[in-house]
Scaffold this active site. Sequence first.
Site, short mmCIF file in Angstrom:
data_model
loop_
_atom_site.label_atom_id
_atom_site.label_comp_id
_atom_site.label_asym_id
_atom_site.label_seq_id
_atom_site.Cartn_x
_atom_site.Cartn_y
_atom_site.Cartn_z
CB VAL A 1 50.78 17.82 45.04
CG1 VAL A 1 50.76 16.41 45.60
CG2 VAL A 1 49.40 18.44 45.07
CB SER A 2 54.38 21.37 42.65
OG SER A 2 54.83 20.23 41.94
CB THR A 3 50.82 23.20 39.24
OG1 THR A 3 52.14 23.57 38.80
CG2 THR A 3 50.28 24.27 40.17
CG ASN A 4 55.31 19.91 37.90
OD1 ASN A 4 55.20 20.24 39.07
ND2 ASN A 4 56.47 19.58 37.37
CD GLU A 5 55.10 17.19 43.05
OE1 GLU A 5 56.29 17.12 43.32
OE2 GLU A 5 54.22 17.49 43.88
#
Length: 217
Positions: free
Chosen positions: A16-20
Amino acid sequence: MGDNATTTKALGYVRVSTNEQASSGLGLGAQRTTITERCSARGWDLVDVVADEGLSASTLRRPGLTTALDRMAAGEADVLVVAKLDRLSRSLRDFIDLRDRAAAGGWGLVILDVALDMSTPSGQLTSNVLASVGEFERALISARTRDALAEARKRGVRLGRPPEIPDHVAARIRGRRAAGDSLRRIAADLTADDIPTARGGAVWSPSSVQTVLKSER
């Protein structure tokens, strides 16, 4: 790959990326559950699940993915299983690189959301088509965006900072700049964290960072 007398060993990979958020269906927990359930349904032995948290798929240089690939090369598992294609890669070049590594190493790459099993001949063919279509679709979206912006400029529409940029993103940019970070460094970090630009793009440039800073004055 294991033969009929042995159980196929699988290694999972999630990202996952930080904004997910987990609620989006892209969270680590949701991906792990999907991988676990599908491996169980196929009778595969899931030996482990390796994760990358807060990292973009814009590059293959991710600690978790590197570990997973090293373990596959060492023969710890027969197949590398991913819940969603975009968790693994969003680049045609990187996708082909991973496919070639799997073929050279004698292990399979399985991507569940597109029912793709590249340990089979039909899966290899499908992977080529899938990767090409994905790249073509992104090119079309980019072209449509450029055309729409050009048409708006002709009509005299002022293209300033739209409301899509959240306040916390603007605050992050101002804070990083105040701390002495360069526009290029700020842009690279925003891109790596999969944070959309003011116009919905995937790649930040120093000029787009500067635009946000100017709009806050």
